[in-house]
Design a protein around this motif. Structure first.
Motif, PDB file in Angstrom:
ATOM      1  N   GLN A 654     -21.926 -19.059  18.244  1.00 44.20           N
ATOM      2  CA  GLN A 654     -21.754 -20.513  18.375  1.00 44.20           C
ATOM      3  C   GLN A 654     -22.725 -21.252  17.463  1.00 44.20           C
ATOM      4  OE1 GLN A 654     -21.333 -22.501  22.185  1.00 44.20           O
ATOM      5  NE2 GLN A 654     -20.880 -20.557  23.181  1.00 44.20           N
ATOM      6  N   ALA A 655     -23.975 -20.803  17.456  1.00 49.20           N
ATOM      7  CA  ALA A 655     -24.982 -21.457  16.620  1.00 49.20           C
ATOM      8  C   ALA A 655     -24.586 -21.399  15.148  1.00 49.20           C
ATOM      9  CB  ALA A 655     -26.344 -20.792  16.839  1.00 49.20           C
ATOM     10  N   GLY A 656     -24.101 -20.226  14.708  1.00 48.27           N
ATOM     11  CA  GLY A 656     -23.688 -20.100  13.318  1.00 48.27           C
ATOM     12  C   GLY A 656     -22.458 -20.925  13.003  1.00 48.27           C
ATOM     13  N   ALA A 657     -21.489 -20.960  13.938  1.00 53.78           N
ATOM     14  CA  ALA A 657     -20.241 -21.697  13.700  1.00 53.78           C
ATOM     15  C   ALA A 657     -20.494 -23.191  13.586  1.00 53.78           C
ATOM     16  CB  ALA A 657     -19.245 -21.407  14.823  1.00 53.78           C
ATOM     17  N   VAL A 658     -21.368 -23.711  14.433  1.00 52.89           N
ATOM     18  CA  VAL A 658     -21.635 -25.156  14.434  1.00 52.89           C
ATOM     19  C   VAL A 658     -22.237 -25.626  13.116  1.00 52.89           C
ATOM     20  CG1 VAL A 658     -23.101 -26.931  15.466  1.00 52.89           C
ATOM     21  CG2 VAL A 658     -21.802 -25.386  16.933  1.00 52.89           C
ATOM     22  N   CYS A 659     -23.179 -24.851  12.562  1.00 55.29           N
ATOM     23  CA  CYS A 659     -23.886 -25.311  11.366  1.00 55.29           C
ATOM     24  C   CYS A 659     -23.198 -24.886  10.064  1.00 55.29           C
ATOM     25  CB  CYS A 659     -25.326 -24.808  11.385  1.00 55.29           C
ATOM     26  SG  CYS A 659     -25.465 -23.023  11.338  1.00 55.29           S
ATOM     27  N   SER A 660     -22.040 -24.200  10.156  1.00 50.76           N
ATOM     28  CA  SER A 660     -21.365 -23.767   8.932  1.00 50.76           C
ATOM     29  C   SER A 660     -19.900 -24.161   8.891  1.00 50.76           C
ATOM     30  CB  SER A 660     -21.466 -22.241   8.805  1.00 50.76           C
ATOM     31  OG  SER A 660     -20.751 -21.613   9.856  1.00 50.76           O
ATOM     32  N   ASP A 661     -19.520 -25.119   9.772  1.00 55.15           N
ATOM     33  CA  ASP A 661     -18.125 -25.555   9.825  1.00 55.15           C
ATOM     34  C   ASP A 661     -17.205 -24.364  10.050  1.00 55.15           C
ATOM     35  OD1 ASP A 661     -16.295 -28.032   7.884  1.00 55.15           O
ATOM     36  OD2 ASP A 661     -16.098 -27.346   9.939  1.00 55.15           O
ATOM     37  N   PHE A 662     -17.494 -23.638  11.143  1.00 55.32           N
ATOM     38  CA  PHE A 662     -16.763 -22.436  11.532  1.00 55.32           C
ATOM     39  C   PHE A 662     -16.754 -21.411  10.404  1.00 55.32           C
ATOM     40  CE2 PHE A 662     -14.691 -20.388  14.866  1.00 55.32           C
ATOM     41  CZ  PHE A 662     -13.644 -19.624  14.375  1.00 55.32           C
ATOM     42  N   PRO A 668     -27.106 -21.418   7.306  1.00 53.30           N
ATOM     43  CA  PRO A 668     -28.469 -21.612   6.800  1.00 53.30           C
ATOM     44  C   PRO A 668     -29.381 -20.456   7.189  1.00 53.30           C
ATOM     45  CG  PRO A 668     -27.626 -23.629   7.791  1.00 53.30           C
ATOM     46  CD  PRO A 668     -26.632 -22.560   8.104  1.00 53.30           C
ATOM     47  N   PRO A 669     -30.269 -20.046   6.290  1.00 53.07           N
ATOM     48  CA  PRO A 669     -31.137 -18.888   6.574  1.00 53.07           C
ATOM     49  C   PRO A 669     -32.108 -19.125   7.727  1.00 53.07           C
ATOM     50  CG  PRO A 669     -31.762 -19.977   4.519  1.00 53.07           C
ATOM     51  CD  PRO A 669     -30.464 -20.570   4.921  1.00 53.07           C
ATOM     52  N   ASP A 670     -32.408 -20.404   8.023  1.00 56.41           N
ATOM     53  CA  ASP A 670     -33.314 -20.647   9.151  1.00 56.41           C
ATOM     54  C   ASP A 670     -32.584 -20.524  10.485  1.00 56.41           C
ATOM     55  OD1 ASP A 670     -33.313 -24.282   9.327  1.00 56.41           O
ATOM     56  OD2 ASP A 670     -31.785 -22.867   8.665  1.00 56.41           O
ATOM     57  N   VAL A 671     -31.244 -20.362  10.471  1.00 59.24           N
ATOM     58  CA  VAL A 671     -30.477 -20.124  11.697  1.00 59.24           C
ATOM     59  C   VAL A 671     -30.285 -18.624  11.893  1.00 59.24           C
ATOM     60  CG1 VAL A 671     -28.268 -20.497  12.876  1.00 59.24           C
ATOM     61  CG2 VAL A 671     -29.321 -22.355  11.565  1.00 59.24           C
ATOM     62  N   TYR A 672     -29.720 -17.961  10.885  1.00 53.43           N
ATOM     63  CA  TYR A 672     -29.573 -16.509  10.948  1.00 53.43           C
ATOM     64  C   TYR A 672     -30.744 -15.864  10.217  1.00 53.43           C
ATOM     65  CZ  TYR A 672     -24.883 -16.420  13.008  1.00 53.43           C
ATOM     66  OH  TYR A 672     -23.814 -16.523  13.858  1.00 53.43           O
ATOM     67  N   THR A 673     -31.880 -15.877  10.888  1.00 50.54           N
ATOM     68  CA  THR A 673     -33.070 -15.226  10.337  1.00 50.54           C
ATOM     69  C   THR A 673     -32.941 -13.719  10.498  1.00 50.54           C
ATOM     70  OG1 THR A 673     -34.180 -15.329  12.470  1.00 50.54           O
ATOM     71  CG2 THR A 673     -34.475 -17.213  11.007  1.00 50.54           C
ATOM     72  N   ASP A 674     -33.882 -12.973   9.887  1.00 53.47           N
ATOM     73  CA  ASP A 674     -33.875 -11.519  10.054  1.00 53.47           C
ATOM     74  C   ASP A 674     -33.924 -11.135  11.524  1.00 53.47           C
ATOM     75  OD1 ASP A 674     -35.719 -10.380   7.105  1.00 53.47           O
ATOM     76  OD2 ASP A 674     -33.726 -11.231   7.369  1.00 53.47           O
ATOM     77  N   GLN A 675     -34.750 -11.878  12.291  1.00 49.22           N
ATOM     78  CA  GLN A 675     -34.903 -11.545  13.713  1.00 49.22           C
ATOM     79  C   GLN A 675     -33.596 -11.754  14.476  1.00 49.22           C
ATOM     80  OE1 GLN A 675     -37.577 -10.143  14.789  1.00 49.22           O
ATOM     81  NE2 GLN A 675     -36.981  -9.988  16.939  1.00 49.22           N
ATOM     82  N   VAL A 676     -32.907 -12.855  14.161  1.00 47.65           N
ATOM     83  CA  VAL A 676     -31.635 -13.141  14.836  1.00 47.65           C
ATOM     84  C   VAL A 676     -30.598 -12.081  14.487  1.00 47.65           C
ATOM     85  CG1 VAL A 676     -29.687 -14.752  14.945  1.00 47.65           C
ATOM     86  CG2 VAL A 676     -32.026 -15.616  15.059  1.00 47.65           C
ATOM     87  N   LEU A 677     -30.528 -11.705  13.205  1.00 47.02           N
ATOM     88  CA  LEU A 677     -29.562 -10.695  12.794  1.00 47.02           C
ATOM     89  C   LEU A 677     -29.854  -9.348  13.451  1.00 47.02           C
ATOM     90  CD1 LEU A 677     -29.211 -11.647   9.038  1.00 47.02           C
ATOM     91  CD2 LEU A 677     -27.466 -11.871  10.789  1.00 47.02           C
ATOM     92  N   GLN A 750     -15.650 -15.125  11.260  1.00 48.64           N
ATOM     93  CA  GLN A 750     -14.561 -15.832  11.941  1.00 48.64           C
ATOM     94  C   GLN A 750     -13.841 -14.910  12.917  1.00 48.64           C
ATOM     95  OE1 GLN A 750     -12.271 -17.433   8.675  1.00 48.64           O
ATOM     96  NE2 GLN A 750     -13.352 -19.390   8.727  1.00 48.64           N
ATOM     97  N   ALA A 751     -13.648 -13.663  12.519  1.00 48.11           N
ATOM     98  CA  ALA A 751     -13.008 -12.697  13.420  1.00 48.11           C
ATOM     99  C   ALA A 751     -13.880 -12.446  14.648  1.00 48.11           C
ATOM    100  CB  ALA A 751     -12.734 -11.390  12.677  1.00 48.11           C
ATOM    101  N   MET A 752     -15.192 -12.325  14.429  1.00 49.04           N
ATOM    102  CA  MET A 752     -16.120 -12.144  15.553  1.00 49.04           C
ATOM    103  C   MET A 752     -16.067 -13.338  16.495  1.00 49.04           C
ATOM    104  SD  MET A 752     -18.249  -9.376  15.626  1.00 49.04           S
ATOM    105  CE  MET A 752     -19.925  -9.869  16.024  1.00 49.04           C
ATOM    106  N   ALA A 753     -16.041 -14.546  15.907  1.00 46.59           N
ATOM    107  CA  ALA A 753     -16.018 -15.758  16.728  1.00 46.59           C
ATOM    108  C   ALA A 753     -14.763 -15.814  17.589  1.00 46.59           C
ATOM    109  CB  ALA A 753     -16.106 -16.997  15.834  1.00 46.59           C
ATOM    110  N   LYS A 754     -13.619 -15.486  16.989  1.00 39.88           N
ATOM    111  CA  LYS A 754     -12.369 -15.503  17.765  1.00 39.88           C
ATOM    112  C   LYS A 754     -12.404 -14.469  18.891  1.00 39.88           C
ATOM    113  CE  LYS A 754      -9.466 -17.178  13.980  1.00 39.88           C
ATOM    114  NZ  LYS A 754      -8.406 -16.849  12.998  1.00 39.88           N
ATOM    115  N   LEU A 755     -13.117 -13.380  18.659  1.00 36.94           N
ATOM    116  CA  LEU A 755     -13.197 -12.330  19.665  1.00 36.94           C
ATOM    117  C   LEU A 755     -14.063 -12.746  20.850  1.00 36.94           C
ATOM    118  CD1 LEU A 755     -12.496  -9.374  20.379  1.00 36.94           C
ATOM    119  CD2 LEU A 755     -14.570  -8.697  19.175  1.00 36.94           C
TER     120      LEU A 755
END
Length: 757
Positions: A654-662, A668-677, A750-755
């Motif tokens: 959800q966090a990634g979809a909101v800041c990247s227009d799905f 942005p790299p400050d959202v999907y940081t190494d730790q988040v990934l 996008q496939a992950m989000a739909k899942l």
């Protein structure tokens, strides 16, 4: 049966009575003698297990042969009271099956009744078991009742006198069973009720067996005919309004137009027109109903939905019919001062002149001919103004503004101002003049003033239009963001109502999300009024909705934590301490420290006056305050620490979809940081989703080198296969590498989000 209560039962009743100080005392036996209506009221409250027990007792005392199926009994040869007992039991069985199919709000024990939970659960299990048996025997019960309506003799039911005779002398069954000692029920009275019960069960079966609707119709017809014949209906107990509803529904579903029924309703006429494909006549009926307003709005909406369903199923030539019915419904809504529906707003996006002419025709014919009421004139004038403001094509605006009805309803000054506004708007902006290449790539127009766009943003209710305007504003941004008045609850309700209507048709989950947002709006509106000095208590409906949210058990539904937090604060402000202490869903409390804080505050306020447990409660309260204050960013909760890997992955996506227009743009790299990934990879790995693990590892190239610890290693074959991927082959040009990588990441996310959404 013993005449006195056991010690265990006495203790149980005493415990329940003492824990419910506001509940009336149990009814004493002598009160039934003083009030003749009390017994009937008391019987209405009996549960299915109790009724089942009593009716089996009735079968026993009525000498129904044990061990023999009721369907194998010949009712015509049985004594009158025996036959009547068999009929009563099977009528109850059929009615119970039908009533169990109706939605029913579950009764929840109050804060002082938690000791009754086990009793309630046991009763529910017994009820479910009885219903299972009744449904298995439904065919036999139907056969018994069908046999009953073939009997032409009168029936007799036991009275207190006949039961006393049975109790006094078990052998004295001549008078009680073979004579007319009981209460006489005429054949027509019994047949009337049995036909009704058979009609109800066949109607229920019609959902899966279409011919059953015809059987239901025939039984309801006979019920209606018998009701007319009966001079007295003392022994006939049925809901005549529900019978009328059943009758209308059966006629609509079977296509039956009874020539003997002179009171053919408007419903029947419209249903007949639909079956005859006389669609223009249906539209005419809707226009006439705009004047009489005899059809309820929900019926008109259901007709429109039926046509929309036909279009979805591939029927051609119905688009215009749908548009015209939508216009008729919109004019009806306007005359009643309601918010215009989203579907009508969509019709106005690109209307033809023919459609605008039809709208004006409906408006003209929907006003009373002789002397329309002032309210109707005022509402219609408002609708005409809205129509002008919604049309982008200036030539269509002039079609409306030059119409006779427009000239009659609006004053000259109003007409001039409105037309001038339309001219200015047309000269500066035409947001719908060309098709959009995409939802996210619209060039900004420097000639449009920000103020005008903001005004249109406030007034618009169409989702695509709102998105367009926001993107246009973003391209002209001189300040970071815009805010509408945070206390403009009226317009917020209109927007939420429009959203609710849009999602209701295709997504029950989104509908519930919208209802939650509307609840949050109402809570904030009431709290805002209280902050301004209002001392009015919240309406019972709002309190009930807040409780419903806090007790909600809908799985896989995204719950915004702020809604739960504000609901708890609302209940605290109105001192619902007992409720908060006992009734809030445990999952909400466990996953949200603020809700836990509210619960402990309520518990502390409740228990501080007492001498015993207040210290423990106060300590728990302090611990949760320390926990909240020691976390720097409360909303970054680590759900995957709590082993809720699927929920955690859902939030990360959800966090990634909101800041990247799905995921149509780079996250942005400050959202999907190494730790988040790493955490995303761990979530996938813990759920044994190894394909998703590899996909997450193929995210930002610059970050892949630090992610190997989350993959648990990969085989040499997989590494060789990776070289064949376009974005991983370093021999390719840089532009090709980047483009291929972005496309792969976009498709994967996008496939992950739909899942997971």
């Amino acid at each position: 049966m013993q005449g006195r209560m056991s010690a265990e039962a006495a203790d149980r009743v005493a415990a329940v009575a003492s824990s419910r100080p506001g509940t009336p005392l149990q009814t004493s036996w002598f009160e039934f003698l003083l009030d003749g209506t009390l017994l009937e009221k008391h019987l209405d409250n009996l549960t299915i297990p109790v009724l089942n027990m009593l009716l089996n007792e009735l079968l026993c005392v009525s000498k129904v042969p044990p061990g023999v199926k009721h369907v194998d009994l010949d009712l015509s040869t049985l004594p009158p009271t025996t036959a009547m007992a068999v009929i009563i039991y099977n009528r109850w069985a059929i009615r119970t099956i039908v009533l169990s199919s109706f939605p029913e709000k579950q009764t929840k024990p109050g804060p002082h009744q938690m000791n009754m939970l086990n009793v309630v659960q046991q009763e529910k299990e017994m009820t479910d078991n009885i219903l299972t048996v009744l449904k298995e025997q439904a065919t036999d019960s139907i056969s018994v009742l069908e046999g009953a309506v073939q009997l032409k003799k009168d029936f007799y039911v036991h009275t207190l006198r006949t039961l006393d005779l049975l109790a006094a002398d078990a052998a004295a069954n001549g008078e009680t069973e073979s004579s007319t000692a009981g209460l006489r029920i005429s054949a027509e009275e019994l047949h009337c009720q049995v036909h009704y019960d058979l009609g109800a069960i066949f109607f229920q079966q019609g959902c899966t067996d279409q011919p059953a609707f015809e059987k239901a119709r025939d039984h309801f017809r006979q019920t209606k005919e018998l009701l007319k014949k009966l001079d007295s209906t003392v022994h006939v107990h049925l809901d005549e309004k529900r019978l009328a509803g059943y009758w209308n529904a059966c006629k609509a579903l079977t296509g039956d137009c009874d020539s003997s029924d002179y009171q053919t309703t408007t419903y029947d006429q419209i249903n007949s027109l639909i079956r005859a494909h006389s669609y223009q006549a249906v539209i005419e009926a809707f226009i006439k109903d705009n004047v009489t307003r005899s059809l309820p709005n929900h019926f008109r909406q259901s007709v429109l939905r039926e046509f929309l369903y036909k279009v979805q199923q591939g029927e051609t030539g119905l688009d215009e019919v749908c548009h015209k019915l939508c216009v008729c419904n919109a004019v009806r809504d306007a005359l009643e001062g309601e918010v215009l529906c989203v579907r009508f707003q969509q019709v106005l996006l690109k209307p033809s002149k023919h459609m605008v002419d039809f709208i004006l025709e409906v408006c003209t014919r929907s006003l009373e001919k002789d002397r329309p009421s002032e309210t109707s004139r005022r509402n219609m004038a408002s609708f005409m103004k809205t129509l002008c403001e919604s049309l982008e094509d200036l030539s269509l605006v002039f079609v409306v503004s030059s119409h006779k009805l427009f000239m009659e309803l609006l004053k000259e000054e109003e007409r001039k101002i409105l037309v001038e506004q339309m001219r200015k708007r047309s000269a500066t902006i035409n947001l719908s003049a060309k098709p959009l290449p995409s939802f996210y790539d619209i060039p900004a127009s420097a000639s449009v003033s920000i103020g005008q766009l903001e005004q249109q943003l406030i007034l618009s209710l169409e989702p695509r239009r709102i998105r367009q305007i926001l993107i246009e504003l973003h391209g002209m941004a001189e300040r970071p963001f815009w805010r509408v008045n945070s206390k403009d609850f009226v317009h917020a309700r209109q927007l939420f109502s429009a959203c609710l209507e849009l999602v209701t048709e295709f997504s029950p989950k989104l509908r519930q999300v919208m209802l939650n947002e509307m609840l949050l709006l109402e809570v904030r509106a009431h709290e805002a009024a209280a902050a301004e000095g209002s001392r009015e208590r919240p309406p019972p409906d709002l309190v009930s909705r807040v409780r419903g949210y806090l007790e909600m058990r809908i799985h896989d539904l995204p719950l915004r934590q702020v809604v739960g937090e504000e609901c708890v604060a609302f209940m605290l402000n109105w001192r619902e301490n007992d409720y908060l202490t006992m009734q809030v869903q445990p999952s909400l409390v466990m996953n949200n420290s603020y809700i836990r804080l509210g619960q402990l505050l309520a518990s502390t306020c409740k228990e501080l006056p007492g001498p015993k447990e207040s210290r423990r409660t106060a300590k728990d309260l302090w611990d949760i305050v320390v926990q909240i204050c020691s976390v720097s960013i409360q909303h970054k909760r680590n759900n995957d620490v709590t082993n809720q890997y699927s929920a955690a992955l859902n939030l990360y996506l959800q966090a990634g979809a909101v800041c990247s227009d799905f995921f149509t743009k780079a996250v942005p790299p400050d959202v999907y940081t190494d730790q988040v990934l790493k955490r995303m990879i761990k979530c996938c790995s813990m759920m044994n989703c190894h394909t998703q693990v590899r996909g997450c590892c193929s995210l930002p190239v610059s970050q892949r080198s630090g992610l190997h610890d989350g993959v648990q290693g990969s085989s040499g074959a997989e590494q060789i296969k990776a070289i064949g991927q376009t974005e991983l082959n370093t021999s390719n040009p840089e532009e090709v590498l980047q483009l291929a990588a972005q496309k792969r990441k976009k498709r994967f996310l996008q496939a992950m989000a739909k899942l997971y959404f």
